[in-house]
Each structure stands twice: as structure tokens, then as C-alpha cells.
Design an enzyme around this catalytic site. Structure first.
Site, short mmCIF file in Angstrom:
data_model
loop_
_atom_site.label_atom_id
_atom_site.label_comp_id
_atom_site.label_asym_id
_atom_site.label_seq_id
_atom_site.Cartn_x
_atom_site.Cartn_y
_atom_site.Cartn_z
N TYR A 24 -0.41 14.25 0.84
CA TYR A 24 0.08 14.55 1.78
C TYR A 24 -0.41 16.25 1.65
O TYR A 24 -0.19 17.04 2.52
CB TYR A 24 0.05 14.57 2.78
CG TYR A 24 0.39 12.56 2.74
CD1 TYR A 24 -0.93 12.29 3.51
CD2 TYR A 24 1.39 11.86 2.50
CE1 TYR A 24 -1.21 10.79 3.66
CE2 TYR A 24 1.17 10.84 2.85
CZ TYR A 24 0.02 10.08 3.04
OH TYR A 24 -0.10 8.53 2.88
N GLU A 79 1.07 -1.42 0.12
CA GLU A 79 0.03 -0.63 -0.41
C GLU A 79 0.65 1.33 0.18
O GLU A 79 1.17 2.21 1.10
CB GLU A 79 -0.55 0.21 1.48
CG GLU A 79 -1.80 -1.02 1.33
CD GLU A 79 -2.33 -1.06 2.48
OE1 GLU A 79 -2.21 -0.55 3.80
OE2 GLU A 79 -3.21 -1.69 3.15
N PRO A 80 1.76 1.22 -0.88
CA PRO A 80 2.19 2.77 -1.18
C PRO A 80 1.66 4.07 -1.56
O PRO A 80 1.08 3.90 -1.87
CB PRO A 80 3.33 2.69 -2.26
CG PRO A 80 2.71 1.78 -3.27
CD PRO A 80 1.95 0.57 -2.26
N ARG A 130 3.35 7.79 -0.09
CA ARG A 130 3.90 9.16 -0.41
C ARG A 130 4.84 8.50 -1.25
O ARG A 130 5.04 9.34 -2.60
CB ARG A 130 4.91 9.53 0.70
CG ARG A 130 5.56 10.32 0.98
CD ARG A 130 6.71 10.54 2.65
NE ARG A 130 5.70 10.04 3.81
CZ ARG A 130 5.26 10.96 4.19
NH1 ARG A 130 5.29 12.38 4.00
NH2 ARG A 130 4.38 10.75 5.39
N CYS A 163 -3.06 34.52 9.42
CA CYS A 163 -2.93 34.42 10.45
C CYS A 163 -3.16 33.97 11.69
O CYS A 163 -3.42 33.11 12.44
CB CYS A 163 -4.24 35.40 10.81
SG CYS A 163 -4.87 36.77 9.89
N GLU A 164 -1.75 32.96 11.53
CA GLU A 164 -0.56 31.81 12.37
C GLU A 164 0.37 32.03 12.73
O GLU A 164 0.86 31.71 11.63
CB GLU A 164 -1.59 30.34 11.76
CG GLU A 164 -3.15 30.02 12.17
CD GLU A 164 -3.58 29.75 13.76
OE1 GLU A 164 -3.09 29.68 14.14
OE2 GLU A 164 -4.35 29.43 13.59
N TYR A 170 3.73 18.81 11.06
CA TYR A 170 4.62 17.30 11.21
C TYR A 170 6.30 17.20 11.29
O TYR A 170 7.53 16.89 10.85
CB TYR A 170 4.70 16.13 9.90
CG TYR A 170 3.69 15.22 9.57
CD1 TYR A 170 2.52 15.33 10.71
CD2 TYR A 170 3.33 15.54 8.24
CE1 TYR A 170 1.52 14.28 9.93
CE2 TYR A 170 2.13 14.98 7.22
CZ TYR A 170 0.72 14.66 9.14
OH TYR A 170 -0.23 14.15 8.32
N ARG A 195 1.68 20.41 6.34
CA ARG A 195 3.21 19.50 6.44
C ARG A 195 3.94 20.26 7.19
O ARG A 195 4.25 19.61 7.79
CB ARG A 195 3.50 19.08 5.31
CG ARG A 195 2.52 17.67 4.41
CD ARG A 195 3.13 16.43 3.56
NE ARG A 195 3.76 15.62 3.89
CZ ARG A 195 5.31 15.68 4.62
NH1 ARG A 195 6.12 16.88 3.95
NH2 ARG A 195 5.59 15.06 5.63
C1 LIG Z 1 -1.41 6.04 4.68
C2 LIG Z 1 -1.65 4.31 4.65
C3 LIG Z 1 -0.85 4.21 4.05
C4 LIG Z 1 0.34 4.76 2.41
O1 LIG Z 1 1.56 5.23 3.26
P1 LIG Z 1 2.19 5.95 2.94
O2 LIG Z 1 3.30 6.88 4.18
O3 LIG Z 1 1.88 7.02 2.08
O4 LIG Z 1 3.52 5.09 2.26
C5 LIG Z 1 -0.95 2.49 3.13
N1 LIG Z 1 -1.60 1.92 4.35
C6 LIG Z 1 -2.73 2.61 5.41
C7 LIG Z 1 -3.01 1.41 6.01
C8 LIG Z 1 -1.93 3.73 5.86
O5 LIG Z 1 -3.06 4.28 6.40
#
Ligand SMILES: *Cc1c(COP(=O)(O)O)cnc(C)c1O
Length: 420
Positions: A370, A272-273, A275, A341-342, A315, A311
């Protein structure tokens, strides 16, 4: 590797000069490179070549319909976290059989929509959710394909707000309870137990936590399968970092670390990539309004703001900043800030950048992930447009918001001003 490069001291997105784009669409704007997206998808996919696998792009990173369509056409599946994301996928032409649904707080309506669409699996994160999915499936006279998300209890060494694999985190089921959960789930006849999943955090640049997670889930899969549950999928999540400032390993190294213990299990691997596919495929272009000098500081005030890219303050994230028209010579130290205004409205603090003047265009790099998706209308700022460049082609894939967009759904009601 990406296709934002200087040509004759002008920053280009593929074959399009960013200065020309700024003339055309105004600032601030997001611009994505299709060629970079295709390349990143291919490189990631090839890293898993030789293993039965499915890439489910974590679309929360960047969810514009045209981006989803491009990735779906390349064979990508999707990791979704809401019914809104499900509908985006379906609208973009994604194959529902390649969709997995993650997240700790799915509503009945979301579960029902996922079952209706016949997605690949629902990644369940708690005991009450397990029962809720079963109940919704029973009402619909269906069997819900589920996977249990486990929390491997480790420290991925990333910012606490994007770390999800520690025992204190709200995500996943503790390793010690996994066997119990599957035993319980087995008794629920509207569930089909198809997988096990994990996701330990984001912007991870060290392979050790990935290897540790892989070893831990391998052990638990063996235990579950040993108990007679025939799992089909092992979902290894996302989280591989990109080079904002750090130097993360390439996808091939990541895949090798992950697959080492896992490969022998014979399960189909789901990755599940998020970023890593889209982060370096986008930049935010903004124009300098003023350069303000105080006794102690220099502020470069730009027309983009934290509502466009949150971001840095959320973060403590680092984004490289490049002049669209290359500057050489003396560097100066400045805070690059927006008009909101922050005090948290900044893109960079105490950053060494080339001398900057009012009117300059700056590119906030690595803003594809993101970025736009977290943007808001704070300070009644219309959201920036999204542009997709493909060679010399320029596609506006989301318009700049108008004032009417800003107030859509609001009502001017008649109220008394006296008489209480
Ligand atoms: C956000 C998320 C991702 C992706 O994370 P990246 O750091 O963007 O690769 C994959 N799986 C789940 C369950 C997530 O919540």
C-alpha cells in the site's frame, strides 16, 4: 525477517548499498527485495502445508508486473479487485484458474472480462450483484463460478479504515442472510456455487478475531453444505499484520488458528495475503532537503511526500525511519515531512531520530505494501521509480515518471477570454 540490513554502517537492500542506488536513480525511489518476497511467500505457503490450499496474493498491495511475475512463477494465484488488476495478472503470466475476483462494485464489463478469462471464481458481495453476474453469464452463454463473501460481524481491532468484518461495513453479506442467498442463487442456472469467502480487515495482529471468523464461517459452510450445495472452496481472505511497531504472530500461528475449525470441512482453502507478503519487502528512500527549526519544533523536510506514501496520514500508520548511513549518538525529536502543500504531508511526527542534516538519505521502512500503489501525482509530482534488487542485480521495474507522463491525456484547448 527481511533483507534490508546495515553492513559497515551502510543500509543495504540484499547486496546493494542504498546510497549507491540513490546515486544511480535519484530520489525518492521505492526499492523491493526479491529474496524477501520469495522468503515471505515460502513461509506463508509452508504454514498451510498438509492442507489442500491455494495462495491468491491480494495484488492491490503491490501490483508491479515484475512482482506479479515473480509470485506467479512461485505458484501464487491472485486476488483481484478490478479489471485493471485482471489485465496486469494476465500480462504477468498468471494462471487465470488461480484468480479470484473480490470487491463490492464490479461493473458488467469487469464481470464479463473475468468470465472471458475463465478465472477460478467471483466473490459476490450483494443480492443485486448475484443477479448481475447471472445475467452477464447468461448473455455470454456461460456458467459463472461464484462464491459468496460473508461478513462475520466482528471487530478485528484494527484501524477503522482497514476494518471490513463489522456489520456496519460495506463488505460482504450478513451471516443471517447467507442461507437465503444460496437458496436464491441455486435457482439461477447461469451460476455455479463453488465457494464461500470472507475477509475481515487488514493489519490484524491479534489471533482472536481470525479464530472467531473461522468458527463463524465453518458453521455457515456446514449449514450451506447440509442444504445440499457442494461447495469446493473456502476463501479465508487476508489481513495478517506485519511488524511496523506491533508484534504480530508468524504465518504458522495464523494458519493454525484459522485451520483449527476449518480443516475438517474438506474444502480447498484459499488464502488472500497481501501486506504480509510484500510489506517488509520494500522501502522508500528519500533525501533530506532541509532541517528547519522553529520556536516549537524541528522539521526534517525530505524530497519524498504523501503523494509517494500516504499511509501515515490516511491510517495514522507508523513507519520506522532509518538513516541510510547509520548514525549513532544523540537522538532528537522531529517531524519528518514532505514538500506537498498539506499539513497531512508527513512520514512521522514527534519522532526520536538521530541528528539529521541536509543531504542525508532516509529509508522509510516497511513501505512495500500500500505504498507505491496508492501514490498519486498531487502537486504535479512525478511518481517515484520502483527498483527490484535480487542479490547484486538491480532491476528498474518502473521508471520515474517524466513531465510528459504527468500531462499524458490532457488537452490544451482554445477558449475565448472575452465576449460573455
Ligand atoms: C485487501 C484485501 C486482502 C489483503 O489484505 P492484507 O491485509 O493486505 O493481507 C485480501 N482480500 C480482500 C478481499 C481484500 O480486499
Amino acid at each position: 525477517m527481511n533483507y534490508f540490513e546495515y553492513r559497515n554502517d551502510q543500509l543495504f537492500a540484499e547486496d546493494v548499498a542504498l546510497a549507491d542506488l540513490a546515486q544511480r536513480v535519484g530520489t525518492p525511489f521505492y526499492v523491493y527485495s526479491a529474496r524477501t518476497l520469495r522468503r515471505h511467500f515460502r513461509v506463508f505457503d509452508e504454514a498451510f502445508a498438509g492442507t489442500d490450499h491455494l495462495i491468491c496474493y491480494a495484488m492491490k498491495a503491490l501490483s508491479n508486473l515484475s512482482i506479479l511475475k515473480l509470485l506467479a512463477a512461485m505458484g501464487s494465484g491472485f486476488d483481484i479487485v478490478s479489471v485493471g488488476e485482471l489485465m496486469r495478472c494476465l500480462r504477468a503470466g498468471a494462471d487465470p484458474r488461480k484468480i479470484v475476483f473480490s470487491g463490492v462494485g464490479k461493473t458488467d464489463e469487469e464481470i464479463a472480462a473475468a468470465l472471458e478469462a475463465e478465472i477460478l471464481m467471483i466473490n459476490v458481495e450483494s443480492r443485486p450483484e448475484l443477479h448481475r453476474v447471472s445475467e452477464v453469464a447468461a448473455r455470454m452463454r456461460r456458467r459463472a463460478p461464484v462464491s459468496l463473501r460473508v461478513n462475520p460481524d466482528l471487530d478485528p481491532g484494527t484501524h477503522p479504515h482497514i476494518s471490513t468484518g463489522h456489520r456496519d461495513s460495506k463488505f460482504g453479506v450478513p451471516l443471517s442472510q447467507v442461507d437465503e442467498y444460496y437458496a436464491e442463487a441455486r435457482g439461477l442456472e447461469n451460476l455455479e456455487l463453488v465457494g464461500l469467502s470472507t475477509h475481515i480487515g487488514s493489519q490484524i495482529t491479534d489471533m482472536a478475531p481470525f479464530s472467531e471468523a473461522a468458527a463463524k464461517v465453518t458453521a455457515i459452510v456446514k449449514s450451506v453444505c447440509g442444504a445440499g450445495i457442494a461447495l469446493k472452496y473456502l476463501d479465508i481472505g487476508g489481513g495478517l499484520g506485519i511488524p511496523y511497531q506491533e508484534n504480530p504472530p508468524p504465518p504458522a500461528e495464523y494458519a493454525a488458528a484459522m485451520l483449527k475449525p476449518i480443516r475438517g470441512l474438506g474444502l480447498k482453502i484459499i488464502a488472500e495475503p497481501g501486506r504480509v507478503l510484500v510489506g517488509n519487502a520494500g522501502v522508500l528512500v528519500t533525501r533530506v532537503l532541509y532541517v528547519k527549526e522553529t520556536d516549537v519544533k524541528r522539521f526534517v523536510v525530505v524530497d519524498g511526500a504523501m503523494n509517494d506514501l500516504i499511509r501515515p496520514v490516511l491510517y495514522e500508520a507508523y513507519h520506522a525511519i532509518q538513516h541510510v548511513e547509520r548514525r549513532v549518538g544523540k537522538l532528537e525529536v522531529a517531524d519528518v515531512v514532505g514538500p506537498v502543500c498539506e499539513s497531512g504531508d508527513f512520514f512521522a511526527r514527534e519522532r526520536e531520530i538521530p541528528q539529521t542534516r541536509s543531504g542525508d538519505l532516509l529509508a522509510i521502512m516497511s513501505a512495500g505494501a500500500y505504498g507505491f500503489v496508492m501514490s498519486s501525482n498531487y502537486n504535479s509530482r512525478p511518481r517515484a521509480p520502483e527498483i527490484l534488487v535480487d542479490g547484486t542485480d538491480v532491476h528498474v521495474i518502473r521508471d520515474r515518471e517524466s513531465f510528459e507522463d504527468l500531462i499524458r491525456g490532457e488537452h490544451l484547448v482554445e477558449l475565448r477570454t472575452h465576449g460573455d
